[in-house]
Design a protein around this motif. Structure first.
Motif, PDB file in Angstrom:
ATOM      1  N   ILE A 175      -2.639  -3.508 -11.122  1.00 32.97           N
ATOM      2  CA  ILE A 175      -1.945  -3.612  -9.846  1.00 32.97           C
ATOM      3  C   ILE A 175      -2.992  -3.549  -8.741  1.00 32.97           C
ATOM      4  O   ILE A 175      -3.892  -2.714  -8.774  1.00 32.97           O
ATOM      5  CB  ILE A 175      -0.938  -2.458  -9.680  1.00 32.97           C
ATOM      6  CG1 ILE A 175       0.008  -2.392 -10.884  1.00 32.97           C
ATOM      7  CG2 ILE A 175      -0.159  -2.610  -8.374  1.00 32.97           C
ATOM      8  CD1 ILE A 175       0.702  -1.072 -11.039  1.00 32.97           C
ATOM      9  N   PHE A 176      -2.853  -4.419  -7.746  1.00 35.19           N
ATOM     10  CA  PHE A 176      -3.828  -4.485  -6.666  1.00 35.19           C
ATOM     11  C   PHE A 176      -3.111  -4.902  -5.387  1.00 35.19           C
ATOM     12  O   PHE A 176      -2.144  -5.649  -5.428  1.00 35.19           O
ATOM     13  CB  PHE A 176      -4.915  -5.514  -7.024  1.00 35.19           C
ATOM     14  CG  PHE A 176      -5.925  -5.745  -5.955  1.00 35.19           C
ATOM     15  CD1 PHE A 176      -6.912  -4.805  -5.697  1.00 35.19           C
ATOM     16  CD2 PHE A 176      -5.889  -6.904  -5.199  1.00 35.19           C
ATOM     17  CE1 PHE A 176      -7.848  -5.021  -4.695  1.00 35.19           C
ATOM     18  CE2 PHE A 176      -6.826  -7.135  -4.203  1.00 35.19           C
ATOM     19  CZ  PHE A 176      -7.807  -6.189  -3.948  1.00 35.19           C
ATOM     20  N   GLN A 177      -3.576  -4.417  -4.243  1.00 37.89           N
ATOM     21  CA  GLN A 177      -3.058  -4.845  -2.949  1.00 37.89           C
ATOM     22  C   GLN A 177      -4.220  -5.417  -2.152  1.00 37.89           C
ATOM     23  O   GLN A 177      -5.251  -4.767  -1.972  1.00 37.89           O
ATOM     24  CB  GLN A 177      -2.442  -3.660  -2.208  1.00 37.89           C
ATOM     25  CG  GLN A 177      -1.761  -4.034  -0.921  1.00 37.89           C
ATOM     26  CD  GLN A 177      -1.134  -2.828  -0.224  1.00 37.89           C
ATOM     27  OE1 GLN A 177      -1.557  -1.700  -0.405  1.00 37.89           O
ATOM     28  NE2 GLN A 177      -0.116  -3.089   0.569  1.00 37.89           N
ATOM     29  N   ASP A 178      -4.055  -6.646  -1.657  1.00 35.30           N
ATOM     30  CA  ASP A 178      -5.147  -7.269  -0.914  1.00 35.30           C
ATOM     31  C   ASP A 178      -5.117  -6.856   0.558  1.00 35.30           C
ATOM     32  O   ASP A 178      -4.247  -6.098   0.995  1.00 35.30           O
ATOM     33  CB  ASP A 178      -5.145  -8.794  -1.097  1.00 35.30           C
ATOM     34  CG  ASP A 178      -3.940  -9.498  -0.498  1.00 35.30           C
ATOM     35  OD1 ASP A 178      -3.261  -8.920   0.377  1.00 35.30           O
ATOM     36  OD2 ASP A 178      -3.676 -10.645  -0.906  1.00 35.30           O
ATOM     37  N   ASP A 179      -6.073  -7.341   1.332  1.00 33.70           N
ATOM     38  CA  ASP A 179      -6.204  -6.972   2.736  1.00 33.70           C
ATOM     39  C   ASP A 179      -5.013  -7.405   3.584  1.00 33.70           C
ATOM     40  O   ASP A 179      -4.732  -6.804   4.622  1.00 33.70           O
ATOM     41  CB  ASP A 179      -7.488  -7.558   3.328  1.00 33.70           C
ATOM     42  CG  ASP A 179      -8.732  -6.920   2.749  1.00 33.70           C
ATOM     43  OD1 ASP A 179      -8.643  -5.769   2.260  1.00 33.70           O
ATOM     44  OD2 ASP A 179      -9.797  -7.558   2.786  1.00 33.70           O
ATOM     45  N   ALA A 180      -4.307  -8.441   3.150  1.00 31.87           N
ATOM     46  CA  ALA A 180      -3.124  -8.912   3.877  1.00 31.87           C
ATOM     47  C   ALA A 180      -1.870  -8.117   3.514  1.00 31.87           C
ATOM     48  O   ALA A 180      -0.810  -8.327   4.094  1.00 31.87           O
ATOM     49  CB  ALA A 180      -2.891 -10.393   3.591  1.00 31.87           C
ATOM     50  N   ASP A 234      -0.955   2.519  -2.831  1.00 34.84           N
ATOM     51  CA  ASP A 234      -1.059   1.458  -1.830  1.00 34.84           C
ATOM     52  C   ASP A 234      -1.401   2.020  -0.445  1.00 34.84           C
ATOM     53  O   ASP A 234      -1.574   3.229  -0.264  1.00 34.84           O
ATOM     54  CB  ASP A 234       0.193   0.582  -1.817  1.00 34.84           C
ATOM     55  CG  ASP A 234       1.437   1.253  -1.263  1.00 34.84           C
ATOM     56  OD1 ASP A 234       1.344   2.337  -0.636  1.00 34.84           O
ATOM     57  OD2 ASP A 234       2.529   0.680  -1.432  1.00 34.84           O
ATOM     58  N   LYS A 235      -1.479   1.140   0.533  1.00 38.08           N
ATOM     59  CA  LYS A 235      -1.872   1.511   1.892  1.00 38.08           C
ATOM     60  C   LYS A 235      -0.854   2.425   2.571  1.00 38.08           C
ATOM     61  O   LYS A 235      -1.169   3.076   3.558  1.00 38.08           O
ATOM     62  CB  LYS A 235      -2.075   0.247   2.732  1.00 38.08           C
ATOM     63  CG  LYS A 235      -3.196  -0.614   2.225  1.00 38.08           C
ATOM     64  CD  LYS A 235      -3.278  -1.921   2.977  1.00 38.08           C
ATOM     65  CE  LYS A 235      -4.343  -2.801   2.382  1.00 38.08           C
ATOM     66  NZ  LYS A 235      -4.445  -4.096   3.030  1.00 38.08           N
ATOM     67  N   ASN A 236       0.361   2.466   2.052  1.00 40.65           N
ATOM     68  CA  ASN A 236       1.415   3.321   2.597  1.00 40.65           C
ATOM     69  C   ASN A 236       1.550   4.643   1.860  1.00 40.65           C
ATOM     70  O   ASN A 236       2.446   5.428   2.164  1.00 40.65           O
ATOM     71  CB  ASN A 236       2.760   2.589   2.568  1.00 40.65           C
ATOM     72  CG  ASN A 236       2.741   1.344   3.417  1.00 40.65           C
ATOM     73  OD1 ASN A 236       2.262   1.366   4.546  1.00 40.65           O
ATOM     74  ND2 ASN A 236       3.219   0.240   2.869  1.00 40.65           N
ATOM     75  N   ARG A 275       7.504   2.066  -8.815  1.00 45.42           N
ATOM     76  CA  ARG A 275       6.966   2.572  -7.562  1.00 45.42           C
ATOM     77  C   ARG A 275       7.503   3.990  -7.389  1.00 45.42           C
ATOM     78  O   ARG A 275       8.695   4.237  -7.544  1.00 45.42           O
ATOM     79  CB  ARG A 275       7.422   1.696  -6.395  1.00 45.42           C
ATOM     80  CG  ARG A 275       6.808   2.122  -5.069  1.00 45.42           C
ATOM     81  CD  ARG A 275       7.322   1.280  -3.934  1.00 45.42           C
ATOM     82  NE  ARG A 275       8.761   1.490  -3.804  1.00 45.42           N
ATOM     83  CZ  ARG A 275       9.616   0.557  -3.393  1.00 45.42           C
ATOM     84  NH1 ARG A 275       9.206  -0.650  -3.098  1.00 45.42           N
ATOM     85  NH2 ARG A 275      10.897   0.827  -3.294  1.00 45.42           N
ATOM     86  N   TYR A 276       6.613   4.907  -7.073  1.00 44.07           N
ATOM     87  CA  TYR A 276       6.991   6.316  -6.915  1.00 44.07           C
ATOM     88  C   TYR A 276       6.674   6.745  -5.493  1.00 44.07           C
ATOM     89  O   TYR A 276       5.551   6.580  -5.020  1.00 44.07           O
ATOM     90  CB  TYR A 276       6.224   7.162  -7.927  1.00 44.07           C
ATOM     91  CG  TYR A 276       6.575   8.621  -7.922  1.00 44.07           C
ATOM     92  CD1 TYR A 276       7.842   9.048  -8.310  1.00 44.07           C
ATOM     93  CD2 TYR A 276       5.649   9.581  -7.541  1.00 44.07           C
ATOM     94  CE1 TYR A 276       8.178  10.385  -8.317  1.00 44.07           C
ATOM     95  CE2 TYR A 276       5.973  10.922  -7.551  1.00 44.07           C
ATOM     96  CZ  TYR A 276       7.233  11.320  -7.944  1.00 44.07           C
ATOM     97  OH  TYR A 276       7.560  12.663  -7.957  1.00 44.07           O
ATOM     98  N   ASN A 277       7.666   7.295  -4.787  1.00 43.99           N
ATOM     99  CA  ASN A 277       7.479   7.683  -3.384  1.00 43.99           C
ATOM    100  C   ASN A 277       7.233   9.177  -3.219  1.00 43.99           C
ATOM    101  O   ASN A 277       7.242   9.689  -2.106  1.00 43.99           O
ATOM    102  CB  ASN A 277       8.662   7.230  -2.536  1.00 43.99           C
ATOM    103  CG  ASN A 277       9.955   7.943  -2.895  1.00 43.99           C
ATOM    104  OD1 ASN A 277       9.985   8.900  -3.658  1.00 43.99           O
ATOM    105  ND2 ASN A 277      11.054   7.457  -2.348  1.00 43.99           N
ATOM    106  N   GLY A 278       7.041   9.882  -4.309  1.00 46.34           N
ATOM    107  CA  GLY A 278       6.828  11.321  -4.268  1.00 46.34           C
ATOM    108  C   GLY A 278       8.032  12.110  -4.713  1.00 46.34           C
ATOM    109  O   GLY A 278       7.923  13.295  -5.028  1.00 46.34           O
TER     110      GLY A 278
END
Length: 83
Positions: free
Chosen positions: A66-71, A27-29, A42-45
């Motif tokens: 799985i997809f994340q949109d612009d919002a 994701d964006k993060n 979800r894996y944070n490392g």
């Protein structure tokens, strides 16, 4: 052109729900989302957060896309229905 690759093997012993992976998405993060036949993770490392049929009111039994949109909204599909 120089390329830098950082890879890490993640196994069931590390907390992965299943070896039957349908989708991997960053994701964006920078969080890694893993969809499998056992649910969504979800894996944070360093650690996993898991959503499965057992702990998500049967909403997520498996995650295939799985997809994340612009919002910033996450979109998750499974074989049976859209979540």
């Amino acid at each position: 052109m120089d390329y830098i690759l950082d890879q890490k093997k993640i196994t069931l012993e590390d907390g992965l729900l299943s070896n039957n992976i349908h989708d991997v998405f960053e994701d964006k993060n920078g969080l890694i989302w893993i969809g499998s036949d056992k649910g969504l993770q979800r894996y944070n490392g360093s650690e996993f957060t898991s959503w499965t049929g057992a702990n998500s009111s049967q909403l997520i039994k498996q995650a295939n896309l799985i997809f994340q949109d612009d919002a910033g909204w996450y979109w998750i599909w499974d074989y049976d229905h859209f979540i």
